[in-house]
Design a protein around this motif. Structure first.
Motif, PDB file in Angstrom:
ATOM      1  N   ALA A  47       0.818  -1.234  -0.019  1.00 48.18           N
ATOM      2  CA  ALA A  47       0.089  -0.081   0.071  1.00 48.18           C
ATOM      3  C   ALA A  47       1.023   1.309  -0.004  1.00 48.18           C
ATOM      4  O   ALA A  47       1.866   1.409   0.913  1.00 48.18           O
ATOM      5  CB  ALA A  47      -0.718  -0.001   1.113  1.00 48.18           C
ATOM      6  N   SER A  57      -1.978   1.468  -4.850  1.00 46.28           N
ATOM      7  CA  SER A  57      -1.728   0.207  -4.451  1.00 46.28           C
ATOM      8  C   SER A  57      -0.270  -0.271  -5.291  1.00 46.28           C
ATOM      9  O   SER A  57       0.415   0.464  -6.063  1.00 46.28           O
ATOM     10  CB  SER A  57      -2.536  -0.851  -5.110  1.00 46.28           C
ATOM     11  OG  SER A  57      -3.777  -0.409  -4.657  1.00 46.28           O
ATOM     12  N   MET A  89      -3.946  -3.771   5.450  1.00 47.22           N
ATOM     13  CA  MET A  89      -3.052  -2.871   5.316  1.00 47.22           C
ATOM     14  C   MET A  89      -2.611  -2.392   6.795  1.00 47.22           C
ATOM     15  O   MET A  89      -1.500  -1.950   7.057  1.00 47.22           O
ATOM     16  CB  MET A  89      -3.815  -1.515   4.865  1.00 47.22           C
ATOM     17  CG  MET A  89      -3.041  -0.464   4.295  1.00 47.22           C
ATOM     18  SD  MET A  89      -3.799   1.257   3.789  1.00 47.22           S
ATOM     19  CE  MET A  89      -4.607   0.554   2.397  1.00 47.22           C
ATOM     20  N   TRP A 139      -6.147  -1.689  -3.172  1.00 49.91           N
ATOM     21  CA  TRP A 139      -6.870  -1.258  -1.869  1.00 49.91           C
ATOM     22  C   TRP A 139      -8.059  -0.128  -2.592  1.00 49.91           C
ATOM     23  O   TRP A 139      -8.117   0.944  -1.682  1.00 49.91           O
ATOM     24  CB  TRP A 139      -5.965  -0.789  -1.153  1.00 49.91           C
ATOM     25  CG  TRP A 139      -5.302  -1.713  -0.075  1.00 49.91           C
ATOM     26  CD1 TRP A 139      -6.004  -2.341   0.872  1.00 49.91           C
ATOM     27  CD2 TRP A 139      -4.071  -2.246  -0.276  1.00 49.91           C
ATOM     28  NE1 TRP A 139      -5.344  -3.131   1.627  1.00 49.91           N
ATOM     29  CE2 TRP A 139      -3.976  -3.313   0.979  1.00 49.91           C
ATOM     30  CE3 TRP A 139      -2.862  -2.186  -0.966  1.00 49.91           C
ATOM     31  CZ2 TRP A 139      -3.012  -3.993   1.194  1.00 49.91           C
ATOM     32  CZ3 TRP A 139      -2.025  -3.288  -0.523  1.00 49.91           C
ATOM     33  CH2 TRP A 139      -1.869  -4.084   0.464  1.00 49.91           C
TER      34      TRP A 139
END
Length: 229
Positions: A47, A57, A89, A139
């Protein structure tokens, strides 16, 4: 039709950059639309962010290198951080970025120290064939106004063209949504074919569920020369 950047414009970003990103993301569609949260381990996951991880990402390509999208960079000299090694994350190992290297819409980030809990991806030496069913990870937002997902999502896509262009004019793989498609916050996320990363999320036509992923294979020598992998 105007190609839409997939960069997530978050409140934590610099105001001028956030305003520009919103202009490029006028369509209020969802993030990785459809798909599902990952259930298998993803020790290669990254991340990417500025003051904190999670704006874009990415993937770990070596213990001290992360691959993401060049359009995730902020104007000026800003400190970047990554959280690596976990699909959650909040559980990722947070490391500061020491160096940034770009080619087309690819960005290689050298970390200040090697990641201890990450396992690098395998990088492809050839593009996937047209018609292949690939997996994309990111993400990105899960709804129009939701924040970035806290747990990595995955969806399938179908390859439609190999002569596409990424956000900065480089060679790219075009795909259409299968179980889902990429959008805000999924920028820089990987696309996999047969266990190897073939692409990096660059841009798309959100309303049609089409996305362009910068080709890993056609920048393979640059990746090897820069990161040694």
């Amino acid at each position: 039709m105007v190609a839409l950047s997939l960069l997530l414009a978050a409140a934590a970003a610099v105001t001028s950059f956030a305003s520009a990103a919103h202009a490029r993301l006028a369509d209020p569609s969802h993030g990785i639309v459809g798909g599902a949260e990952v259930s298998a381990p993803t020790p290669w996951a990254a991340a990417v962010g500025w003051s904190r991880p999670g704006m874009c990402s990415g993937s770990v390509v070596a213990r001290q290198w992360v691959l993401t999208a060049a359009h995730c960079l902020l104007p000026g000299d800003h400190t970047m951080t990554v959280a690596v090694g976990s699909a959650d994350m909040a559980q990722g190992e947070v490391i500061t970025v020491a160096e940034k290297h770009t080619r087309h819409d690819l960005l290689l980030l050298k970390l200040v120290s090697p990641a201890t809990q990450a396992v690098p991806v395998k990088l492809a030496d050839a593009d996937p064939p047209v018609g292949a069913e690939n997996e994309i990870f990111g993400w990105g937002r899960t709804s129009a106004r939701a924040p970035a997902a806290g747990r990595l999502k995955v969806a399938t896509v179908k390859v439609t063209r190999l002569d596409a262009r990424d956000n900065k004019g480089g060679p790219a793989i075009e795909s259409v949504k299968g179980s889902g498609h990429a959008h805000k916050g999924d920028s820089g996320g990987p696309q996999f074919y047969q266990g190897a990363q073939v692409g990096v999320c660059s841009q798309g036509y959100v309303e049609r569920g089409i996305q362009m992923y910068a080709s890993v294979a056609r920048s393979r020598e640059w990746i090897r020369a820069t990161a040694g992998v």
